[in-house]
Design a protein around this motif. Structure first.
Motif, PDB file in Angstrom:
ATOM      1  N   VAL A 193       0.843  -1.201   0.000  1.00 43.17           N
ATOM      2  CA  VAL A 193       0.000   0.000   0.000  1.00 43.17           C
ATOM      3  C   VAL A 193       0.876   1.248   0.000  1.00 43.17           C
ATOM      4  N   SER A 194       0.645   2.125  -0.965  1.00 41.13           N
ATOM      5  CA  SER A 194       1.452   3.341  -1.063  1.00 41.13           C
ATOM      6  C   SER A 194       0.859   4.514  -0.286  1.00 41.13           C
ATOM      7  N   ALA A 195      -0.439   4.499  -0.029  1.00 38.73           N
ATOM      8  CA  ALA A 195      -1.090   5.603   0.688  1.00 38.73           C
ATOM      9  C   ALA A 195      -0.679   5.600   2.165  1.00 38.73           C
ATOM     10  N   PRO A 196      -0.672   6.757   2.806  1.00 38.55           N
ATOM     11  CA  PRO A 196      -0.468   6.797   4.259  1.00 38.55           C
ATOM     12  C   PRO A 196      -1.552   5.983   4.972  1.00 38.55           C
ATOM     13  N   VAL A 197      -1.148   5.298   6.033  1.00 48.34           N
ATOM     14  CA  VAL A 197      -2.050   4.391   6.751  1.00 48.34           C
ATOM     15  C   VAL A 197      -2.106   4.784   8.220  1.00 48.34           C
ATOM     16  N   LEU A 198      -3.326   4.884   8.751  1.00 46.34           N
ATOM     17  CA  LEU A 198      -3.542   5.084  10.183  1.00 46.34           C
ATOM     18  C   LEU A 198      -4.239   3.842  10.729  1.00 46.34           C
ATOM     19  N   VAL A 199      -3.593   3.176  11.686  1.00 47.46           N
ATOM     20  CA  VAL A 199      -4.186   2.028  12.368  1.00 47.46           C
ATOM     21  C   VAL A 199      -4.768   2.524  13.689  1.00 47.46           C
ATOM     22  N   VAL A 200      -6.057   2.267  13.903  1.00 44.69           N
ATOM     23  CA  VAL A 200      -6.754   2.721  15.107  1.00 44.69           C
ATOM     24  C   VAL A 200      -7.257   1.501  15.868  1.00 44.69           C
ATOM     25  N   ARG A 201      -6.999   1.456  17.164  1.00 47.11           N
ATOM     26  CA  ARG A 201      -7.537   0.372  17.992  1.00 47.11           C
ATOM     27  C   ARG A 201      -8.034   0.923  19.317  1.00 47.11           C
ATOM     28  N   GLY A 202      -9.103   0.292  19.840  1.00 44.69           N
ATOM     29  CA  GLY A 202      -9.480   0.546  21.217  1.00 44.69           C
ATOM     30  C   GLY A 202      -8.437  -0.071  22.127  1.00 44.69           C
ATOM     31  N   ALA A 203      -8.046   0.640  23.160  1.00 43.27           N
ATOM     32  CA  ALA A 203      -6.949   0.171  24.011  1.00 43.27           C
ATOM     33  C   ALA A 203      -7.270  -1.137  24.727  1.00 43.27           C
ATOM     34  N   ASP A 204      -8.566  -1.486  24.846  1.00 34.76           N
ATOM     35  CA  ASP A 204      -8.958  -2.727  25.506  1.00 34.76           C
ATOM     36  C   ASP A 204      -9.317  -3.836  24.517  1.00 34.76           C
ATOM     37  N   ASP A 205      -9.071  -3.629  23.246  1.00 34.71           N
ATOM     38  CA  ASP A 205      -9.508  -4.565  22.211  1.00 34.71           C
ATOM     39  C   ASP A 205      -8.727  -5.882  22.274  1.00 34.71           C
ATOM     40  N   PRO A 206      -9.388  -7.013  22.578  1.00 31.73           N
ATOM     41  CA  PRO A 206      -8.678  -8.299  22.591  1.00 31.73           C
ATOM     42  C   PRO A 206      -8.589  -8.941  21.211  1.00 31.73           C
ATOM     43  N   VAL A 207      -9.314  -8.394  20.230  1.00 33.03           N
ATOM     44  CA  VAL A 207      -9.288  -8.943  18.875  1.00 33.03           C
ATOM     45  C   VAL A 207      -8.091  -8.399  18.097  1.00 33.03           C
ATOM     46  N   ALA A 208      -7.915  -7.095  18.141  1.00 28.26           N
ATOM     47  CA  ALA A 208      -6.787  -6.440  17.477  1.00 28.26           C
ATOM     48  C   ALA A 208      -5.833  -5.941  18.558  1.00 28.26           C
ATOM     49  N   SER A 209      -4.874  -6.760  18.928  1.00 27.24           N
ATOM     50  CA  SER A 209      -3.986  -6.459  20.053  1.00 27.24           C
ATOM     51  C   SER A 209      -3.046  -5.305  19.726  1.00 27.24           C
ATOM     52  N   ALA A 210      -2.463  -4.737  20.767  1.00 31.32           N
ATOM     53  CA  ALA A 210      -1.521  -3.630  20.591  1.00 31.32           C
ATOM     54  C   ALA A 210      -0.299  -4.082  19.807  1.00 31.32           C
ATOM     55  N   ASP A 211       0.194  -5.274  20.110  1.00 30.07           N
ATOM     56  CA  ASP A 211       1.372  -5.782  19.409  1.00 30.07           C
ATOM     57  C   ASP A 211       1.088  -5.969  17.919  1.00 30.07           C
ATOM     58  N   TRP A 212      -0.051  -6.588  17.608  1.00 36.65           N
ATOM     59  CA  TRP A 212      -0.431  -6.824  16.218  1.00 36.65           C
ATOM     60  C   TRP A 212      -0.620  -5.505  15.463  1.00 36.65           C
ATOM     61  N   CYS A 213      -1.334  -4.569  16.051  1.00 33.98           N
ATOM     62  CA  CYS A 213      -1.582  -3.293  15.370  1.00 33.98           C
ATOM     63  C   CYS A 213      -0.292  -2.508  15.181  1.00 33.98           C
ATOM     64  N   GLY A 214       0.609  -2.590  16.153  1.00 32.33           N
ATOM     65  CA  GLY A 214       1.905  -1.935  16.004  1.00 32.33           C
ATOM     66  C   GLY A 214       2.710  -2.535  14.869  1.00 32.33           C
ATOM     67  N   ARG A 215       2.681  -3.876  14.770  1.00 32.69           N
ATOM     68  CA  ARG A 215       3.389  -4.537  13.666  1.00 32.69           C
ATOM     69  C   ARG A 215       2.786  -4.152  12.318  1.00 32.69           C
ATOM     70  N   LEU A 216       1.477  -4.086  12.271  1.00 31.50           N
ATOM     71  CA  LEU A 216       0.812  -3.764  11.013  1.00 31.50           C
ATOM     72  C   LEU A 216       1.161  -2.339  10.570  1.00 31.50           C
ATOM     73  N   ALA A 217       1.135  -1.391  11.502  1.00 33.82           N
ATOM     74  CA  ALA A 217       1.510  -0.013  11.161  1.00 33.82           C
ATOM     75  C   ALA A 217       2.962   0.057  10.698  1.00 33.82           C
ATOM     76  N   ALA A 218       3.829  -0.739  11.322  1.00 30.98           N
ATOM     77  CA  ALA A 218       5.244  -0.739  10.946  1.00 30.98           C
ATOM     78  C   ALA A 218       5.471  -1.347   9.561  1.00 30.98           C
TER      79      ALA A 218
END
Length: 266
Positions: A193-218
């Motif tokens: 993906v060439s467009a800028p990407v913003l990954v948004v998660r609820g801080a309590d979300d057990p489906v989209a974890s902080a580690d996973w969302c951080g990896r995806l943004a990276a």
């Protein structure tokens, strides 16, 4: 805001619904639009709070993809790429040629694929509660995470919308689509993906974890992560004011003047 206008649109051989709200005349550029895409089993309804807030400042489109909401089920299971093709075709019919694309949960997969199919049309990509973490790629793990989310981190209204939409979707179509969702390599596909990407998660979300969302943004060429406190997976419903503000800021859209927001009831 008045209720969005519904358009029944056939594209790529499939039938879906697009809900359209035109922003009042203001500072937003005439060509700017934000498009909202739901996740597995659900519909535009759990995006309606976010839709209404965005529509105060920018033309806003919410899509019920083929097989979801009140749309008919396709004859065969649709891969992620076919849903993306529908999104692009339906918007083209409405004259929306360039836009910010926002997907929630499995909708993040549809959004990524659309950005890969026609990158020149998508100026920004927002992925809310994206799936599926390859470290938890089993149906049982996903079901347990979703159960924890609904029991401990969702509001009564978000649960009511989600589970009534699941009922409308039906178990057969849900399970067919679930297999597609689990097999899609989100982390791999986002690298193109060439467009800028913003990954948004609820801080309590057990489906989209902080580690996973951080990896995806990276893994995105130009990615960033935003966590919103006090909510779970359906972040756009329970914290719609914060999510709308983040999207407008990310897309450099000047928000319409409005009164200080009051906390929405659950």
């Amino acid at each position: 805001m008045s209720r969005p206008e519904r358009f029944e649109i056939e594209a790529a051989g499939q039938l879906g619904h697009v809900f359209v709200s035109k922003a009042p005349a203001g500072p937003a550029p005439a060509r700017t639009a934000v498009v909202l895409i739901h996740g597995i089993g659900v519909s535009h309804r759990y995006l309606s709070r976010l839709h209404g807030l965005l529509a105060e400042s920018v033309d806003t489109y919410s899509i019920d993809l083929p097989g979801f909401g009140s749309t008919p089920h396709p004859e065969t299971t649709l891969p992620v790429a076919d849903h993306a093709t529908y999104i692009l075709g339906a918007l083209e019919q409405l004259g929306v040629l360039e836009f910010v694309l926002v997907g929630h949960s499995m909708g993040s997969q549809f959004a990524i694929e659309a950005a890969l199919q026609q990158p020149g049309r998508i100026s920004r990509l927002v992925l809310m509660g994206p799936v599926v973490d390859p470290l938890r790629r089993t149906v049982v793990q996903q079901a347990l995470a979703l159960g924890r989310d609904s029991l401990f981190f969702e509001s009564p209204s978000s649960n009511a919308i989600v589970f009534t939409d699941y009922f409308r979707c039906g178990p057969s179509w849900y399970l067919k689509t679930l297999r597609v969702m689990m097999d899609y390599p989100t982390e791999e596909r986002i690298t193109g993906v060439s467009a800028p990407v913003l990954v948004v998660r609820g801080a309590d979300d057990p489906v989209a974890s902080a580690d996973w969302c951080g990896r995806l943004a990276a893994h995105a060429a130009r990615g960033q992560l935003l966590e919103i406190e006090g909510t779970g997976h359906v972040v756009q419903h329970n914290r719609s004011v914060e999510v709308a503000g983040a999207i407008l800021d990310f897309a450099a859209i000047h928000p319409a003047a409005r009164e200080t927001p009051q906390e929405r009831p659950a």
